[in-house]
Design a protein around this motif. Structure first.
Motif, mmCIF file in Angstrom:
data_model
loop_
_atom_site.group_PDB
_atom_site.id
_atom_site.type_symbol
_atom_site.label_atom_id
_atom_site.label_comp_id
_atom_site.label_asym_id
_atom_site.label_seq_id
_atom_site.Cartn_x
_atom_site.Cartn_y
_atom_site.Cartn_z
ATOM 1 N N GLY A 21 12.840 -0.213 6.863
ATOM 2 C CA GLY A 21 13.515 0.863 7.592
ATOM 3 C C GLY A 21 13.437 2.214 6.893
ATOM 4 N N ILE A 22 12.681 2.298 5.816
ATOM 5 C CA ILE A 22 12.662 3.529 5.018
ATOM 6 C C ILE A 22 11.363 4.289 5.267
ATOM 7 C CG2 ILE A 22 12.684 4.476 2.671
ATOM 8 C CD1 ILE A 22 14.342 1.983 1.861
ATOM 9 N N SER A 23 11.479 5.558 5.743
ATOM 10 C CA SER A 23 10.265 6.321 6.042
ATOM 11 C C SER A 23 9.630 6.806 4.743
ATOM 12 C CB SER A 23 10.586 7.487 6.975
ATOM 13 O OG SER A 23 11.656 8.256 6.433
ATOM 14 N N SER A 24 10.334 7.639 3.981
ATOM 15 C CA SER A 24 9.802 8.117 2.700
ATOM 16 C C SER A 24 10.788 7.799 1.589
ATOM 17 C CB SER A 24 9.535 9.631 2.746
ATOM 18 O OG SER A 24 9.285 10.099 1.426
ATOM 19 N N LEU A 25 10.428 6.837 0.778
ATOM 20 C CA LEU A 25 11.283 6.432 -0.342
ATOM 21 C C LEU A 25 11.490 7.614 -1.290
ATOM 22 C CD1 LEU A 25 12.707 3.927 -1.493
ATOM 23 C CD2 LEU A 25 10.618 3.397 -2.761
ATOM 24 N N LYS A 26 10.409 8.386 -1.475
ATOM 25 C CA LYS A 26 10.467 9.568 -2.360
ATOM 26 C C LYS A 26 11.521 10.574 -1.870
ATOM 27 C CE LYS A 26 7.480 13.531 -3.494
ATOM 28 N NZ LYS A 26 7.498 13.665 -4.949
ATOM 29 N N GLN A 27 11.434 10.940 -0.576
ATOM 30 C CA GLN A 27 12.354 11.942 -0.022
ATOM 31 C C GLN A 27 13.812 11.486 -0.109
ATOM 32 O OE1 GLN A 27 11.555 13.154 4.024
ATOM 33 N NE2 GLN A 27 9.793 14.367 3.350
ATOM 34 N N ILE A 28 14.050 10.252 0.317
ATOM 35 C CA ILE A 28 15.418 9.727 0.351
ATOM 36 C C ILE A 28 16.009 9.688 -1.056
ATOM 37 C CG2 ILE A 28 16.782 7.624 0.751
ATOM 38 C CD1 ILE A 28 15.029 7.119 3.205
ATOM 39 N N LEU A 29 15.214 9.189 -2.017
ATOM 40 C CA LEU A 29 15.747 9.058 -3.379
ATOM 41 C C LEU A 29 15.903 10.419 -4.060
ATOM 42 C CD1 LEU A 29 13.946 5.836 -4.619
ATOM 43 C CD2 LEU A 29 16.378 6.109 -4.135
ATOM 44 N N GLU A 30 14.992 11.347 -3.771
ATOM 45 C CA GLU A 30 15.132 12.683 -4.381
ATOM 46 C C GLU A 30 16.430 13.346 -3.927
ATOM 47 O OE1 GLU A 30 11.446 14.821 -3.674
ATOM 48 O OE2 GLU A 30 10.620 14.091 -5.590
ATOM 49 N N ILE A 46 0.870 -1.183 0.000
ATOM 50 C CA ILE A 46 0.000 0.000 0.000
ATOM 51 C C ILE A 46 0.901 1.224 0.000
ATOM 52 C CG2 ILE A 46 -1.736 1.275 1.315
ATOM 53 C CD1 ILE A 46 -2.591 -1.501 2.461
ATOM 54 N N VAL A 47 0.636 2.144 -0.929
ATOM 55 C CA VAL A 47 1.528 3.289 -1.101
ATOM 56 C C VAL A 47 0.776 4.601 -0.878
ATOM 57 C CG1 VAL A 47 2.954 4.547 -2.765
ATOM 58 C CG2 VAL A 47 2.995 2.041 -2.735
ATOM 59 N N ASP A 48 1.383 5.497 -0.103
ATOM 60 C CA ASP A 48 0.910 6.873 -0.007
ATOM 61 C C ASP A 48 1.711 7.664 -1.035
ATOM 62 O OD1 ASP A 48 0.656 9.550 0.484
ATOM 63 O OD2 ASP A 48 0.967 9.421 2.653
ATOM 64 N N GLU A 95 3.164 11.376 0.077
ATOM 65 C CA GLU A 95 4.392 11.375 0.879
ATOM 66 C C GLU A 95 5.473 10.491 0.255
ATOM 67 O OE1 GLU A 95 4.900 13.168 3.662
ATOM 68 O OE2 GLU A 95 2.915 14.065 3.546
ATOM 69 N N GLY A 96 5.080 9.654 -0.691
ATOM 70 C CA GLY A 96 6.034 8.727 -1.293
ATOM 71 C C GLY A 96 6.463 7.636 -0.336
ATOM 72 N N LYS A 97 5.503 7.202 0.504
ATOM 73 C CA LYS A 97 5.797 6.192 1.524
ATOM 74 C C LYS A 97 5.145 4.870 1.169
ATOM 75 C CE LYS A 97 5.998 9.196 5.576
ATOM 76 N NZ LYS A 97 5.247 9.701 6.721
ATOM 77 N N ILE A 98 5.843 3.789 1.474
ATOM 78 C CA ILE A 98 5.230 2.468 1.390
ATOM 79 C C ILE A 98 4.719 2.141 2.784
ATOM 80 C CG2 ILE A 98 5.574 0.041 0.817
ATOM 81 C CD1 ILE A 98 7.930 0.951 -0.981
ATOM 82 N N LEU A 99 3.389 2.061 2.933
ATOM 83 C CA LEU A 99 2.776 1.868 4.248
ATOM 84 C C LEU A 99 2.702 0.377 4.564
ATOM 85 C CD1 LEU A 99 -0.222 4.285 3.593
ATOM 86 C CD2 LEU A 99 1.855 4.844 4.870
#
Ligand SMILES: [Zn+2]
Length: 329
Positions: A99-108, A79-81, A84-88
């Motif tokens: 262990g990854i809060s926001s995949l979007k933020q980290i990768l950006e 399930i993805v938000d 926020e770019g998060k995998i819930l």
């Protein structure tokens, strides 16, 4: 007229599909055509996982350095938000994202390009809607018939996410009260327990048990019990013209039509796309007729039912289009 370089006009976006065992990526152009397809095993540890994504992106940038990249679109299990770019609630087959809060933020911050994250079934539906079988349609239902049944819903050109990003779980609508088949979701008699490849296997077992002299069937050659008959066996027997296997495929078509008709009554889409590994065994005129018989909205000639055209690459194409949308391209 102002001159623009061809490299800017090309405007590639990168699409990445993250599965439990492998990750695949490609460059996708505005027409949905792919270039530079590559894949890599999915690491189970977070840092290695992020490094692997970086490696894939860098390779695209190395091969096509002359092109501008609009961004990276990611299609992933779970399930993805997408805001926020998060995998819930990390899925069991994707331990690296735990262990990854926001995949979007980290990768950006690591890649320096815009990143978009979406659930893989949703991304696949979006891929078919933008660059595949449903190109040009605004209201699209995609059903994916595989080991389970996935659905993706596009309303007025946008993915339907729902209040908790859990919309589009059409595989889990109930099609029986019989408590006959326990679903992987913990409930009974979800559509996918009948309409998936696994469901066809279960149907085969029931039909074999109910058939006198079933042990003389081609399906039972080399088997000591009906439970040993697999979906693969049913398909093989069907292909060689076994009458009992044909009846099993007939029953499976009714099961697919039953859930599909309910979804059509709710959604009334412009077009329904059928994909997944089991789609090749669908007889489309038969499924169309059976669905029309069971649906209100499809009672006329308005039911548009087509096979998917992007296959396993639908998620990559859809994710890339989402990255393109995010960039406003
Ligand atoms: Zn279920």
């Amino acid at each position: 007229m102002m001159q623009t370089s061809p490299s800017i006009n090309t405007q590639w976006a990168i699409g990445l599909d993250i599965g439990g065992t492998k990750m695949s990526s490609a460059l996708v152009n505005p027409e949905g055509q792919m270039n530079g397809f590559q894949h890599i095993a999915t690491p189970t540890e977070s840092e290695l996982f992020l490094n692997a994504i970086e490696t894939l992106v860098k390779e695209h940038q190395r091969v096509e350095p002359q092109h501008s990249f609009l961004g990276l679109g990611i299609a992933t299990a779970g399930i993805v938000d997408p805001i926020e770019g998060k995998i819930l609630g990390a899925t069991g087959n994707l331990p690296a994202v735990r262990g990854i809060s926001s995949l979007k933020q980290i990768l950006e911050s690591r890649l320096g390009i815009p990143v978009m994250v979406e659930n893989d079934a949703n991304a696949a539906a979006y891929g078919e809607a933008r660059g595949g079988a449903a190109k040009g349609f605004r209201n699209v239902l995609m059903i994916t018939l595989g080991t389970g049944v996935g659905t993706g819903i596009i309303i007025d050109g946008k993915i339907l996410h729902g209040a908790h990003f859990s919309a589009g779980e059409g595989g889990h609508i109930f099609i029986s009260q019989a408590k006959e088949r326990l679903c992987t979701c913990g409930k009974w008699d979800c559509w996918e327990t009948y309409a998936s490849g696994t469901g066809l296997g279960k149907t085969a077992h029931r039909m074999l048990k109910a058939t006198p002299n079933a042990d003389t069937s081609q399906l039972m050659v080399g088997k000591t019990s009906v439970e040993e008959v697999t979906t693969h066996d049913v398909i093989a027997a069907f292909r060689s013209g076994d009458p009992l296997a044909e009846k099993m495929l007939d029953a499976w078509h009714v099961h697919v039509a039953t859930g599909l008709a309910s979804l059509l009554n709710v959604l009334d889409p412009d077009i329904t796309v059928v994909g997944g590994g089991m789609a090749q065994f669908v007889d489309f005129p038969t499924l169309l007729r059976l669905t029309q018989e069971r649906s209100m909205v499809a009672g006329g000639d308005g039911l548009n039912l087509v096979p998917a055209t992007l296959g396993n690459q639908a998620g990559i194409v859809g994710a890339a289009f989402l990255a393109r949308d995010q960039a406003g391209a």
